[in-house]
Design a protein around this motif. Structure first.
Motif, PDB file in Angstrom:
ATOM      1  N   LEU A  66      41.752 -13.400  -3.081  1.00  0.00           N
ATOM      2  CA  LEU A  66      42.208 -14.159  -1.963  1.00  0.00           C
ATOM      3  C   LEU A  66      41.924 -13.239  -0.456  1.00  0.00           C
ATOM      4  N   LEU A  67      42.343 -12.012  -0.630  1.00  0.00           N
ATOM      5  CA  LEU A  67      41.996 -11.098   0.419  1.00  0.00           C
ATOM      6  C   LEU A  67      40.582 -11.291   0.811  1.00  0.00           C
ATOM      7  N   ASN A  68      39.754 -11.087  -0.190  1.00  0.00           N
ATOM      8  CA  ASN A  68      38.036 -11.103   0.011  1.00  0.00           C
ATOM      9  C   ASN A  68      37.511 -12.385   0.703  1.00  0.00           C
ATOM     10  N   LEU A  69      38.301 -13.603   0.376  1.00  0.00           N
ATOM     11  CA  LEU A  69      38.052 -14.757   0.888  1.00  0.00           C
ATOM     12  C   LEU A  69      38.118 -14.661   2.536  1.00  0.00           C
ATOM     13  N   ILE A  70      38.983 -14.039   3.021  1.00  0.00           N
ATOM     14  CA  ILE A  70      39.393 -13.547   4.276  1.00  0.00           C
ATOM     15  C   ILE A  70      38.002 -12.998   4.887  1.00  0.00           C
ATOM     16  N   LEU A  71      37.804 -11.725   4.197  1.00  0.00           N
ATOM     17  CA  LEU A  71      36.834 -10.959   4.506  1.00  0.00           C
ATOM     18  C   LEU A  71      35.405 -11.467   4.778  1.00  0.00           C
ATOM     19  N   MET A  72      35.259 -12.408   3.785  1.00  0.00           N
ATOM     20  CA  MET A  72      33.700 -13.135   3.613  1.00  0.00           C
ATOM     21  C   MET A  72      34.023 -14.122   5.037  1.00  0.00           C
ATOM     22  N   VAL A  73      34.724 -14.867   5.262  1.00  0.00           N
ATOM     23  CA  VAL A  73      34.586 -15.469   6.317  1.00  0.00           C
ATOM     24  C   VAL A  73      34.718 -14.926   7.624  1.00  0.00           C
ATOM     25  N   THR A  74      35.213 -13.603   7.585  1.00  0.00           N
ATOM     26  CA  THR A  74      35.267 -12.894   8.822  1.00  0.00           C
ATOM     27  C   THR A  74      33.847 -12.193   9.013  1.00  0.00           C
ATOM     28  N   PHE A  75      33.335 -11.576   7.950  1.00  0.00           N
ATOM     29  CA  PHE A  75      32.063 -10.865   7.883  1.00  0.00           C
ATOM     30  C   PHE A  75      30.889 -11.950   8.407  1.00  0.00           C
ATOM     31  N   GLY A  76      31.029 -13.157   7.462  1.00  0.00           N
ATOM     32  CA  GLY A  76      29.841 -14.036   7.648  1.00  0.00           C
ATOM     33  C   GLY A  76      29.875 -14.661   9.014  1.00  0.00           C
ATOM     34  N   SER A  77      30.946 -14.844   9.731  1.00  0.00           N
ATOM     35  CA  SER A  77      31.472 -15.386  10.968  1.00  0.00           C
ATOM     36  C   SER A  77      30.881 -14.475  12.060  1.00  0.00           C
ATOM     37  N   ALA A  78      31.128 -13.257  11.951  1.00  0.00           N
ATOM     38  CA  ALA A  78      30.521 -11.998  12.921  1.00  0.00           C
ATOM     39  C   ALA A  78      29.063 -12.134  13.035  1.00  0.00           C
ATOM     40  N   VAL A  79      28.473 -12.055  11.617  1.00  0.00           N
ATOM     41  CA  VAL A  79      26.953 -12.088  11.816  1.00  0.00           C
ATOM     42  C   VAL A  79      26.488 -13.213  12.341  1.00  0.00           C
ATOM     43  N   MET A  80      26.808 -14.445  12.282  1.00  0.00           N
ATOM     44  CA  MET A  80      26.340 -15.554  12.545  1.00  0.00           C
ATOM     45  C   MET A  80      26.479 -15.719  14.084  1.00  0.00           C
ATOM     46  N   LEU A  81      27.834 -15.409  14.511  1.00  0.00           N
ATOM     47  CA  LEU A  81      28.072 -15.142  16.211  1.00  0.00           C
ATOM     48  C   LEU A  81      26.926 -14.213  16.673  1.00  0.00           C
ATOM     49  N   SER A  82      26.462 -13.178  15.940  1.00  0.00           N
ATOM     50  CA  SER A  82      25.665 -12.290  16.590  1.00  0.00           C
ATOM     51  C   SER A  82      24.254 -12.781  16.726  1.00  0.00           C
ATOM     52  N   ILE A  83      23.792 -13.796  15.834  1.00  0.00           N
ATOM     53  CA  ILE A  83      22.568 -14.465  15.803  1.00  0.00           C
ATOM     54  C   ILE A  83      22.428 -15.484  17.057  1.00  0.00           C
ATOM     55  N   HIS A  84      23.506 -16.428  16.945  1.00  0.00           N
ATOM     56  CA  HIS A  84      23.550 -17.597  17.951  1.00  0.00           C
ATOM     57  C   HIS A  84      24.916 -18.080  17.973  1.00  0.00           C
ATOM     58  N   TRP A  85      25.520 -17.649  18.976  1.00  0.00           N
ATOM     59  CA  TRP A  85      26.923 -18.010  18.997  1.00  0.00           C
ATOM     60  C   TRP A  85      27.400 -19.589  19.049  1.00  0.00           C
ATOM     61  N   GLN A  86      26.494 -20.258  20.094  1.00  0.00           N
ATOM     62  CA  GLN A  86      26.312 -21.747  20.183  1.00  0.00           C
ATOM     63  C   GLN A  86      26.675 -22.209  18.892  1.00  0.00           C
ATOM     64  N   LEU A  87      25.644 -22.063  18.313  1.00  0.00           N
ATOM     65  CA  LEU A  87      25.187 -22.791  16.943  1.00  0.00           C
ATOM     66  C   LEU A  87      26.303 -22.560  15.851  1.00  0.00           C
ATOM     67  N   THR A  88      26.950 -21.326  15.785  1.00  0.00           N
ATOM     68  CA  THR A  88      28.067 -20.778  14.987  1.00  0.00           C
ATOM     69  C   THR A  88      29.286 -21.423  15.271  1.00  0.00           C
ATOM     70  N   LEU A  89      29.603 -22.024  16.431  1.00  0.00           N
ATOM     71  CA  LEU A  89      30.731 -22.509  16.887  1.00  0.00           C
ATOM     72  C   LEU A  89      30.592 -24.103  16.380  1.00  0.00           C
ATOM     73  N   LEU A  90      29.336 -24.716  16.764  1.00  0.00           N
ATOM     74  CA  LEU A  90      29.178 -25.915  16.269  1.00  0.00           C
ATOM     75  C   LEU A  90      28.996 -26.372  14.796  1.00  0.00           C
ATOM     76  N   THR A  91      28.746 -25.163  14.106  1.00  0.00           N
ATOM     77  CA  THR A  91      28.443 -25.414  12.625  1.00  0.00           C
ATOM     78  C   THR A  91      29.925 -25.187  12.214  1.00  0.00           C
ATOM     79  N   MET A  92      30.935 -24.395  12.525  1.00  0.00           N
ATOM     80  CA  MET A  92      32.003 -24.143  11.955  1.00  0.00           C
ATOM     81  C   MET A  92      32.948 -25.064  12.284  1.00  0.00           C
ATOM     82  N   ILE A  93      32.830 -26.277  13.081  1.00  0.00           N
ATOM     83  CA  ILE A  93      33.635 -26.949  13.385  1.00  0.00           C
ATOM     84  C   ILE A  93      34.650 -27.749  12.456  1.00  0.00           C
ATOM     85  N   THR A  94      34.151 -27.715  11.200  1.00  0.00           N
ATOM     86  CA  THR A  94      34.908 -28.187   9.897  1.00  0.00           C
ATOM     87  C   THR A  94      35.765 -27.414   9.343  1.00  0.00           C
ATOM     88  N   ILE A  95      35.518 -25.856   9.607  1.00  0.00           N
ATOM     89  CA  ILE A  95      36.327 -24.746   9.044  1.00  0.00           C
ATOM     90  C   ILE A  95      37.679 -25.233   8.961  1.00  0.00           C
TER      91      ILE A  95
END
Length: 589
Positions: A137-166
């Motif tokens: 359960l804790l790892n789930l939080i880490l995966m979302v956090t780590f994955g989001s951080a990397v995506m934001l570093s690539i293209h933050w606008q696309l990240t926010l748009l893609t994660m609108i359903t999260i």
């Protein structure tokens, strides 16, 4: 997490296993982010420019990541398994120990099947969650956090748009948890009820068959089984609604990514490698969200199970030692028992005994006679401190028994109950139960006094014969004589015979009674009986009715005065009374 907080004392000593398990899983999760970045590099820096010489290096890098990740996942499982097993081991011991010391009042309403369910299925659910579920359960939080951080570093606008359903995914999961937890609580209770039905049926199978009630038992079990089935179907229905909604929301995220990301690639505002990395990373985030339901399921089961286990662990012990409880010296115990205006009631019911007052000097024999519910057994249970009196005092050698440690008090008392219980062990083991360093000669001597030696020697393996569960395979009289031998071997200062000869014939009773004359010498003895023959030699007989002493005296005195004792006497010896109402051959008092 309140349940886990309350259970913390049982895994605190191995908390380092939890930390190591989480760290290993977090590191493995972090390494999982390497794959999308390698894909990004492979496409943008190798395939598109045509630098194919780096393929070997990227492949070696991928193999190394896989190897290290596998090692970390192994360590996560190793430490998590150790922690879960350690917790289950300690909880199982703690629950069993608590059950040993819970008062009779608790067992008046407890169900065996329910307790068995708590010590097996419930503990297993807790073990799984603490050992693996919590880290996952804790790892789930880490995966979302780590994955989001990397995506934001690539293209933050696309990240926010893609994660609108999260947020919607998380909301659905939380709503699901609020509904599935009560469902699992009901399911555990239904399973306990089902287990209890099986246990009671197996225990009372002879009664069931003697009354030809097999169809009734099948119907009763079917009703409970149907309740359990309905609970399972209800939970399955919740799951069937949960997964399609989660899949729909996840598909929307992917569709948005492909549409928006593809447009950015066409406009050369995003590289193809970035889009492929994004696609891998979105599943890196959505994948755990898919599993959120499973983790919530695991958590809710462990939460419901933890609450049931804590019910046992937090159960108050009604009868327990005081801080300065006295330890009796066996050599100094005389067996002087005194009841002083004792009153007791079971819960909020009417008093079972009222103002009981008598004195039993060392070595004397006190008899109790009365109808069902008159309070005879209650008096004895109060002496054993199965319950504490509501009013008055019970004293042993002048000490209030509430001032004496329970173990010390009961070590001086041996009881033969009307309902005989034998363990699934050898006859020798049953007779020597609770005694250390007992010789075979002592066991045989006790059996001889209980008139059990002869029939034991006729069995195929003698004293090494293994009796069935609860003594099945022996007659009622044989079981009772083994129980008597068990009590006599204890060599107590106080002997309690609770209708101990009710299951034997008159001839055997006479033989056992003659043996009792020897073993009762020098011991304070309390006899509960329905047969006058078991009480006639008592130093004092108390006749009880509705919890009160209505007559008292010796046998010869009581048969000379009108009252319930003489009425019972005349009923039992109706065919052997002379004109004066006495048994033929019985002299005057």
């Amino acid at each position: 997490m309140e349940v886990l907080r309350q259970l913390r004392g049982y895994y605190q000593a191995r908390l380092n296993y939890l930390v190591l398990s989480i760290l290993c899983l977090a590191a493995a999760t972090g390494l999982g982010l390497v794959y999308p970045m390698l894909l990004r590099k492979l496409i943008d820096d190798v395939i598109r420019p045509g630098n194919y010489g780096e393929v070997v290096w990227i492949a070696a890098m991928a193999v190394s990541v896989v190897a290290v990740k596998a090692l970390l996942q192994f360590l996560h499982g190793f430490f998590g398994g150790r922690l879960g097993n350690y917790l289950a081991y300690r909880l199982r011991n703690a629950c069993y120990e608590k059950l040993q010391f819970l008062s009779f009042r608790y067992y008046d309403t407890a169900k065996t099947g329910d307790l068995m369910s708590r010590l097996t299925g419930d503990l297993e659910a807790i073990r799984n969650f603490v050992g693996f579920g919590f880290a996952q359960l804790l790892n789930l939080i880490l995966m979302v956090t780590f994955g989001s951080a990397v995506m934001l570093s690539i293209h933050w606008q696309l990240t926010l748009l893609t994660m609108i359903t999260i947020p919607f995914l998380a909301g659905v999961a939380l709503k699901f948890e609020s509904k599935i937890h009560p469902a699992f609580q009901e399911m555990r209770q239904a399973l306990s009820s089902l287990t209890t039905a099986v246990q009671e049926n197996v225990t009372g199978v002879r009664t069931v068959k003697s009354f030809a009630r097999e169809p009734h038992e099948v119907e009763k079990f079917s009703h409970r089984n149907e309740r359990y089935k309905d609970n399972q179907i209800f939970a399955a229905t919740l799951w069937s609604k949960f997964f399609p909604v989660m899949e729909l929301l996840a598909s929307i995220s992917v569709a948005v990514l492909l549409a928006a990301g593809g447009t950015l690639v066409i406009k050369e505002q995003l590289t193809l490698g970035d889009l492929v990395a994004f696609f891998s990373l979105i599943w890196f985030i959505i994948g755990p969200m898919w599993g959120l339901g499973f983790h919530i399921n695991n958590y809710t089961q462990s939460k419901a199970s933890g609450e049931r286990v804590l019910e046992i662990l937090n159960q108050p012990i009604d009868v327990k030692d005081k801080e300065a409880a006295v330890e009796l010296d066996p050599e100094e115990v005389h067996g002087d028992v005194r009841f002083e205006q004792v009153t007791f009631a079971y819960g909020n019911k009417m008093p079972a005994v009222v103002d009981i007052d008598f004195h039993s000097s060392p070595g004397s024999v006190i008899g109790f006679l009365g109808g069902t519910g008159s309070g005879k057994s209650t008096v004895i249970q109060l002496l054993m401190r199965a319950y504490d009196v509501n009013k008055g005092h019970i004293r042993l050698d002048g000490k209030d028994i509430r001032e004496i440690s329970v173990r010390s008090l009961r070590s001086q008392i041996a009881t033969v109950f009307q309902e005989t219980f034998l363990f699934s062990s050898t006859i020798k083991g049953n007779i020597a139960y609770g005694m250390n360093n007992v010789s075979m000669e002592q066991i045989i001597r006790a059996a001889q006094l209980a008139k059990a030696h002869d029939f034991i020697m006729e069995l195929p393996d003698g004293y090494d014969t293994v009796v069935g569960e609860r003594g099945l395979g022996l007659s009622g009289g044989q079981k009772q004589r083994i129980a008597i031998a068990r009590a006599l071997l204890k060599n107590p200062k106080i002997l309690i015979l609770d209708d101990a000869t009710s299951a034997v014939d008159m001839e055997t009773e006479q033989e056992i009674q003659s043996g009792f004359q020897e073993v009762m010498r020098g011991r304070t003895t309390f006899i509960i009986a329905h047969r006058i023959s078991s009480l006639r030699h008592a130093d004092e007989i108390l006749v009880l009715n509705e919890g009160r002493v209505v007559q008292r005296g010796k046998h010869e005195e009581l048969i000379d005065v009108p009252g319930p004792y003489r009425d019972v006497y005349r009923i039992q010896y109706a065919d052997h009374l002379d004109g004066a109402g006495r048994r033929e051959g019985e002299g005057n008092a």
